[in-house]
Each structure stands twice: as structure tokens, then as C-alpha cells.
Design an enzyme around this catalytic site. Sequence first.
Site, PDB file in Angstrom:
ATOM      1  N   LEU A 143    -139.302 -79.374 -53.652  1.00 39.74           N
ATOM      2  CA  LEU A 143    -139.541 -78.478 -52.299  1.00 39.74           C
ATOM      3  C   LEU A 143    -140.888 -78.389 -51.872  1.00 39.74           C
ATOM      4  CD1 LEU A 143    -138.011 -75.122 -54.102  1.00 39.74           C
ATOM      5  CD2 LEU A 143    -136.961 -76.565 -52.239  1.00 39.74           C
ATOM      6  N   ASP A 144    -141.075 -78.412 -50.481  1.00 39.11           N
ATOM      7  CA  ASP A 144    -142.390 -78.125 -49.743  1.00 39.11           C
ATOM      8  C   ASP A 144    -143.084 -77.131 -50.490  1.00 39.11           C
ATOM      9  OD1 ASP A 144    -141.475 -79.806 -47.796  1.00 39.11           O
ATOM     10  OD2 ASP A 144    -141.068 -78.392 -46.439  1.00 39.11           O
ATOM     11  N   ARG A 145    -144.617 -77.388 -50.372  1.00 41.84           N
ATOM     12  CA  ARG A 145    -145.387 -76.540 -51.128  1.00 41.84           C
ATOM     13  C   ARG A 145    -145.336 -74.983 -50.641  1.00 41.84           C
ATOM     14  NH1 ARG A 145    -152.068 -77.118 -50.911  1.00 41.84           N
ATOM     15  NH2 ARG A 145    -152.554 -75.194 -52.249  1.00 41.84           N
ATOM     16  N   ARG A 245    -137.283 -77.435 -41.450  1.00 40.98           N
ATOM     17  CA  ARG A 245    -138.262 -76.675 -40.511  1.00 40.98           C
ATOM     18  C   ARG A 245    -138.102 -77.586 -39.083  1.00 40.98           C
ATOM     19  NH1 ARG A 245    -143.445 -77.451 -44.272  1.00 40.98           N
ATOM     20  NH2 ARG A 245    -144.544 -76.537 -42.693  1.00 40.98           N
TER      21      ARG A 245
END
Length: 323
Positions: A143-145, A245
Site C-alpha cells: 500500500l502507498d505510505r 489516485r
Amino acid sequence: MKTSESLSVTFHTIDDDQAGQRIDNFLRTQLKGVPKSMIYRIVRKGEVRVNKKRIKPEYKLNGGDVVRIPPVRQPEENALPSVKLDRVAELESAILFEDERLIVINKPSGTAVHGGSGLSFGLIEGLRALRPNAPFLELVHRLDRDTSGCILVAKKRSALRHLHEQLREKTVDKRYLALVAGEWPKARTKVKAPLHKNVLQSGERMVFVNDQGKPSETHFAIKESLPGATLVEASPITGRTHQIRVHCLHAGHAIAGDTKYTDEAFEAYVKPLGSSRLFLHAHKITFIHPATEKQHTCMAPLPNALETLLTALRRQESSSNEI
């Protein structure tokens, strides 16, 4: 103090669960805290042997292989540098499900999945500090930070292989909640747009819609219409970097709190209402459990910071209805 036994040559016979992995990855699990550069060095120098023969770092282990592991001096304490105890304790309370095969954890926003690029602490380092006796802990996906929510961690190599196969076959169902700018059209149920990843000179990763990019597809469903915004559920069919996103921005509906793929007017609107982070949360994941072969679903509640923003938007709607 290290005992003489801990600094002696050891021999390890590979079982079926450990078969199929590269020797360098296997050594990382056996020599916790030892830098990767040192692991590559002892392999290249021939200090590590498999079935009494020299091997290369990319050698894949087979069941029954006998691995010679030389004595390696490890740090006496804190093999995982700069892992803060309070952050490790937070991870314990974030575990949604755990058994002998895997862990499902509700990753906090702002925590990278692993250390690197100047970060000494990541989710996987924290879990290894939390479970120091676990012989195997590896991320199944990422997962993205700044994205929070459900993430899978395998506790056995066989479970990792099983779940990776599901990811390749696209049978893992991942659902995200995102607050996006404006009114999401009811007719827009999916976005198909190829994505190309570019690394800037600063090292920052940026992703763009580009015909030369990799095929990418995300499905969307409206969960709630709000003043100036829409809460949507996103289901990525492919697993590209920053996919949800960038697909939201490409559709003209940037996600709240996204500083990388931003809509400045939308940010100016939601920030005073309490938007302090990326409003992207992996709230649900469904997969086939590697042991039971039955469908298993885990859900992560929406974090308080995101609920606060939704509440503020709902109040705005109530106020406008009263006028």
C-alpha cells in the site's frame, strides 16, 4: 555476548515450505539484522554452500537442499535499527486477523510498508520486532505510505506463494474508500487508462496516464454523495503504483488530501473541514485462505481522521437543507 555456538557454522535442510525461494532471501530470514551487502558478500566469497557447492545469490532452493551458513557477527542489540517501541505497540492493536499462516493488519497512514529511502522503520520491520521469534514474515502486497487499511503479511512461504498466485489470477478482491472532488457520475463505473511510472531526479515516483504505459483498470461505485464531494468505493483490477489516485485524477475527481495528484480548488475547500491526510483507505479484502481453501474477508474501520471529515461534510449538507 555471542556464544561460541552462535558463532559456529550451521547447516539447514530446506523443507517443502522453504523451497522455491532465492538463497539471498532465505539468508535474510536466517541472519536477521545482517545487512544485505554482507549477505551478498558471503555468498560471492563461497562461504555459503548448498549441497557442498558454491552458488550464486539468485540460486533457487529445492526441498532437501542442505545449506551451509557461516558464522556472521550480528549487532548485539536492536537488530532492527530505530524501531520505536511505541510504534511497534500500535501495530499490535492494528492486527485484524492472525493465525499460523498469515496476518491481516490495518496499516496506519504515514507508515511505509518497509524501510528504505531514508526510512529506518516500516510496517514489515515493525512486525518483525513485534514477532521476533517468527521464522518468516513477508509482505504479500503493498500500500502507498499515505494509504491506510488492510494489508496481508504471510507467515509461511507456502502461504506467500498461494496468495501471490491469487493476485496473479486476480481473485483477491480489494476494496478502497476514497473521498473525491465533485459529483462522481453514476454512469462511470470504471476507468481504463494505461499508466506509466516515472522516477524524477529527486527520486520521487510519479505516475501518468500514457498510451505507452501498462494496461490498468479500476472499478468504481458511489457510496455517498456529499456537498462538493463523493465518497466512492474503488476496486483495482490491476495493481499498478498509485493506480486509484491517478485514475481518479484522470476522471476529473482528485482524492482529498492527495498532495501528489492534487486538485488545488478541492483542497482549499476540504482542508478547513479537517482534511489532514490522503482520504484513501483499503477497507475490505477478500481472498481464499491458504489453509482452509475457503473465502475469507477482513474489514478495517475507517480511521477517525477520515470519519471527522465526512461528518463535517454531512453537517454542511444538513445546514443547506435547513435554509
